[in-house]
Every structure is written in structure tokens, then in C-alpha cells.
Design a protein around this motif. Structure first.
Motif, PDB file in Angstrom:
ATOM      1  N   ILE A  42     -30.375  30.241  52.744  1.00 12.85           N
ATOM      2  CA  ILE A  42     -30.400  31.673  53.043  1.00 12.85           C
ATOM      3  C   ILE A  42     -30.765  31.898  54.505  1.00 12.85           C
ATOM      4  N   ARG A  43     -31.729  31.132  55.021  1.00 13.39           N
ATOM      5  CA  ARG A  43     -32.120  31.271  56.427  1.00 13.39           C
ATOM      6  C   ARG A  43     -30.942  30.969  57.355  1.00 13.39           C
ATOM      7  N   THR A  44     -30.188  29.930  57.012  1.00 12.61           N
ATOM      8  CA  THR A  44     -29.060  29.557  57.860  1.00 12.61           C
ATOM      9  C   THR A  44     -27.949  30.602  57.802  1.00 12.61           C
ATOM     10  N   TYR A  45     -27.697  31.139  56.612  1.00 12.21           N
ATOM     11  CA  TYR A  45     -26.712  32.218  56.491  1.00 12.21           C
ATOM     12  C   TYR A  45     -27.154  33.443  57.286  1.00 12.21           C
ATOM     13  N   ALA A  46     -28.451  33.748  57.239  1.00  8.19           N
ATOM     14  CA  ALA A  46     -28.974  34.891  57.994  1.00  8.19           C
ATOM     15  C   ALA A  46     -28.762  34.692  59.496  1.00  8.19           C
ATOM     16  N   LEU A  47     -29.031  33.468  59.972  1.00  6.92           N
ATOM     17  CA  LEU A  47     -28.811  33.180  61.392  1.00  6.92           C
ATOM     18  C   LEU A  47     -27.338  33.292  61.738  1.00  6.92           C
ATOM     19  N   SER A  48     -26.471  32.824  60.852  1.00  7.08           N
ATOM     20  CA  SER A  48     -25.035  32.889  61.097  1.00  7.08           C
ATOM     21  C   SER A  48     -24.568  34.327  61.267  1.00  7.08           C
ATOM     22  N   SER A  49     -25.145  35.238  60.482  1.00  8.96           N
ATOM     23  CA  SER A  49     -24.765  36.653  60.594  1.00  8.96           C
ATOM     24  C   SER A  49     -25.260  37.276  61.894  1.00  8.96           C
ATOM     25  N   LEU A  50     -26.278  36.664  62.509  1.00  9.36           N
ATOM     26  CA  LEU A  50     -26.808  37.186  63.770  1.00  9.36           C
ATOM     27  C   LEU A  50     -26.025  36.704  64.982  1.00  9.36           C
ATOM     28  N   ILE A  51     -25.430  35.500  64.894  1.00  9.28           N
ATOM     29  CA  ILE A  51     -24.788  34.913  66.073  1.00  9.28           C
ATOM     30  C   ILE A  51     -23.267  34.840  65.957  1.00  9.28           C
ATOM     31  N   ASN A  52     -22.686  35.378  64.859  1.00 12.28           N
ATOM     32  CA  ASN A  52     -21.228  35.395  64.795  1.00 12.28           C
ATOM     33  C   ASN A  52     -20.666  36.493  65.696  1.00 12.28           C
ATOM     34  N   GLU A  53     -19.357  36.686  65.667  1.00 10.17           N
ATOM     35  CA  GLU A  53     -18.717  37.619  66.599  1.00 10.17           C
ATOM     36  C   GLU A  53     -19.237  39.042  66.463  1.00 10.17           C
ATOM     37  N   GLN A  54     -19.620  39.430  65.244  1.00 10.64           N
ATOM     38  CA  GLN A  54     -20.118  40.788  65.014  1.00 10.64           C
ATOM     39  C   GLN A  54     -21.640  40.837  64.942  1.00 10.64           C
ATOM     40  N   GLY A  55     -22.304  39.718  65.245  1.00 12.14           N
ATOM     41  CA  GLY A  55     -23.754  39.651  65.123  1.00 12.14           C
ATOM     42  C   GLY A  55     -24.482  40.415  66.217  1.00 12.14           C
ATOM     43  N   VAL A  56     -25.708  40.813  65.901  1.00 13.76           N
ATOM     44  CA  VAL A  56     -26.514  41.590  66.836  1.00 13.76           C
ATOM     45  C   VAL A  56     -26.814  40.782  68.092  1.00 13.76           C
ATOM     46  N   VAL A  57     -27.188  39.517  67.925  1.00 13.37           N
ATOM     47  CA  VAL A  57     -27.528  38.673  69.071  1.00 13.37           C
ATOM     48  C   VAL A  57     -26.313  38.473  69.970  1.00 13.37           C
ATOM     49  N   THR A  58     -25.159  38.213  69.358  1.00 12.87           N
ATOM     50  CA  THR A  58     -23.934  38.010  70.135  1.00 12.87           C
ATOM     51  C   THR A  58     -23.560  39.272  70.906  1.00 12.87           C
ATOM     52  N   LYS A  59     -23.618  40.423  70.231  1.00  7.58           N
ATOM     53  CA  LYS A  59     -23.291  41.690  70.888  1.00  7.58           C
ATOM     54  C   LYS A  59     -24.231  41.969  72.065  1.00  7.58           C
ATOM     55  N   PHE A  60     -25.516  41.661  71.892  1.00 11.33           N
ATOM     56  CA  PHE A  60     -26.493  41.893  72.957  1.00 11.33           C
ATOM     57  C   PHE A  60     -26.210  41.007  74.158  1.00 11.33           C
ATOM     58  N   LEU A  61     -25.913  39.727  73.919  1.00  9.37           N
ATOM     59  CA  LEU A  61     -25.613  38.807  75.021  1.00  9.37           C
ATOM     60  C   LEU A  61     -24.307  39.176  75.714  1.00  9.37           C
ATOM     61  N   GLN A  62     -23.347  39.662  74.940  1.00 10.23           N
ATOM     62  CA  GLN A  62     -22.098  40.120  75.546  1.00 10.23           C
ATOM     63  C   GLN A  62     -22.333  41.355  76.409  1.00 10.23           C
ATOM     64  N   TRP A  63     -23.202  42.228  75.946  1.00 14.01           N
ATOM     65  CA  TRP A  63     -23.528  43.441  76.704  1.00 14.01           C
ATOM     66  C   TRP A  63     -24.197  43.096  78.033  1.00 14.01           C
TER      67      TRP A  63
END
Length: 285
Positions: free
Chosen positions: A113-134
Motif C-alpha cells: 500500500i505504501r508503494t502504491y501511495a508513492l506511485s500515485s504521488l510521482i506518476n504523471e498526474q501526481g502531486v509531487v510530479t506536478k509541483f516539480l514540473q511547475w
């Protein structure tokens, strides 16, 4: 005499547990690495699978890649975990206990579950990815890169680095630190000559607890970057019967696992050697 018998009887459950869940599985891996069950039901001795596990370029490449990921993940965990453990150990007791629970909370959650949660944060639509792209620091997605694997390992195993170091810091006698300061030692000298040497056992324990699962895991690479093969991924692939079209016990998987166990034992022996040297020196350098 009766006391020795009572102590031996108390140890029986521990011995049974070790034999059933540790010794027997290891023996089974060793058996299937060097013995092959023929179609007629017989058993044939063969070193073919061990030779293939050691000489196959794909397996060697996967092993080296796994060692690389484990090394960098452990290094990042140490760089992040040591200062966090130091800050945590110097907090007031009530705050320290609260923050310790926060560090432990992720460990109460299922690893998958932890790994799936991280995957949702760093995928193309993830919050972390969007922030770094911004910020203009990233193009595309973190998922599917080698960095994603290291991030996943650090994310999952960082508490295993923090806790041993934190425990070793709590055991340091403050009177030693006060004596050093009374003798004119500054903060850096106190850290270099007292704190760091006395926490070496905790550092070694943390490195062992992070490095070993990092080198053997296959869930993190599969979920965060399934384009590369690690040694754990290869073993899982072989066990599922994808290599020879059959399920069940796979001799190739057993041989690779045996090869991996040797590497892990060598690494643990090296870590133990450093730990023993620190203990012989009384924890001081």
C-alpha cells in the motif's frame, strides 16, 4: 541441572521457529539449486543452474544493478536518517515520543500500500510530479526512471535507518559529553570524537536493515519502473514459470536465490566486521 533443562525447554519454541521458517527454506533453496527432479520422478545432481546463475550476463547485470540501487538507497537513507535521529534524540522527552510515533506510523501500513501511495504521488498526474514540473525541475514523470526506484526504497526503508541510530544516540551518557565540553571541546569536536564513534553500532545496524531488503526487493521496481530487471524481479519472474512455461519450484530461481544469498552473507559479514571493530575499540575511534 534442572535449571539447564528448564532453560533448554524454554528455548524449544525459538529453535522450532528457526528450523521451520529459516533452516528448512534455506536447505530447500540449496537443494533445488543443485538437484533437478526429472520427469520420471527421480533426482539428478546438476551444477548447470548454479553455473548459469553465476555466468549468465543478464543475471550478473541484474545483480550489479540491484547492488547499485541498494548502495545509493542506503547512502541516501544514512544521509537523511542520521541528522533526523540526532534531532530526534535531542528533543524533549514528550515531543520525542510523539515524533517517534510519527516515524513508526508508516511501518504499520502494508508495504504494498505504501508503494502504491508513492506511485500515485510521482506518476504523471501526481502531486509531487506536478509541483516539480511547475518549478521547471522536471519534464515528464518520475515513474519509469531509475530515480523512482531509489526514491521508493528510501521512502519505504528510511525508518529502518533512523530507529537504530536514534536508539544508539539515546544510550550515550550525557556525562561524557559534559566532561568533553568542560575540557574545552567545541560542538564539532564532541560530535566527531564522542557522538559519531558511539553511534557506529547503530549506523551499522541501520545499514544492514536497509541494504539487505533493498537488494532483494522486487515490488518497488515492478511498481515504479518495470523497464529494468533487478535480481529480485528475475527471481520472481522465474518462480512464476515465465522462463520455462511451468509453475512450481524452479531450479533457475533457486540457483539465482542461492547466488543472492551468498552476496547478502558477504555484505553482512563486512558490516559485522566494522561493527566488531567498533566494539573492540570501546565504540571510540
Amino acid at each position: 541441572m534442572s535449571k539447564k533443562i528448564n532453560n533448554a525447554l524454554k528455548c524449544i519454541p525459538v529453535y522450532l521457529w528457526l528450523i521451520i521458517f529459516t533452516v528448512v527454506p534455506l536447505l530447500m533453496v540449496f537443494f533445488y539449486a543443485i538437484f533437478e527432479v526429472t520427469e520420471s520422478g527421480g533426482i539428478r545432481f546438476s551444477l548447470e543452474y548454479l553455473k548459469d546463475a553465476i555466468s549468465n550476463p543478464q543475471y550478473l547485470d541484474a545483480m550489479l544493478r540491484s547492488l547499485e540501487y541498494a548502495f545509493f538507497s542506503t547512502l541516501v537513507c544514512l544521509i537523511l536518517g542520521y541528522p533526523l535521529a540526532f534531532i530526534l534524540s535531542n528533543m524533549e522527552e514528550r515531543k520525542r515520543n510523539f515524533v517517534s510515533v510519527l516515524f513508526l506510523l508508516p511501518m504499520w501500513m502494508n508495504f504494498l500500500i505504501r508503494t502504491y501511495a508513492l506511485s500515485s504521488l510521482i506518476n504523471e498526474q501526481g502531486v509531487v510530479t506536478k509541483f516539480l514540473q511547475w518549478l521547471g525541475l522536471l519534464e515528464g514523470s518520475i515513474t519509469g526512471t531509475e530515480a523512482a526506484i531509489i526514491i521508493g526504497m528510501v521512502y519505504n526503508f528510511l525508518p529502518f535507518m533512523i530507529l537504530p541510530v536514534y536508539t544508539s544516540m539515546l544510550k550515550i551518557d550525557n556525562r561524557i559529553v559534559e566532561a568533553a565540553r568542560d575540557l574545552g571541546a567545541d560542538s564539532f569536536t564532541v560530535f566527531q570524537k564522542i557522538v559519531l564513534p558511539l553511534t557506529v553500532p547503530g549506523i551499522i545496524s541501520g545499514i544492514t536493515m536497509v541494504f539487505v531488503p533493498c537488494i532483494t526487493t522486487f515490488v518497488i521496481p515492478q511498481l515504479l519502473n518495470n523497464k529494468v530487471w533487478t535480481i529480485g524481479s528475475l527471481i520472481e519472474f522465474q518462480i512464476n514459470g515465465n522462463a520455462n512455461g511451468s509453475g512450481g519450484v524452479n531450479n533457475t530461481a533457486a540457483a539465482i536465490s542461492f547466488f543472492l544469498m551468498i552476496i547478502v552473507f558477504i555484505c553482512m559479514s563486512i558490516f559485522s566486521k566494522f561493527d566488531s571493530d567498533g566494539a573492540e575499540n570501546g565504540g571510540l575511534m
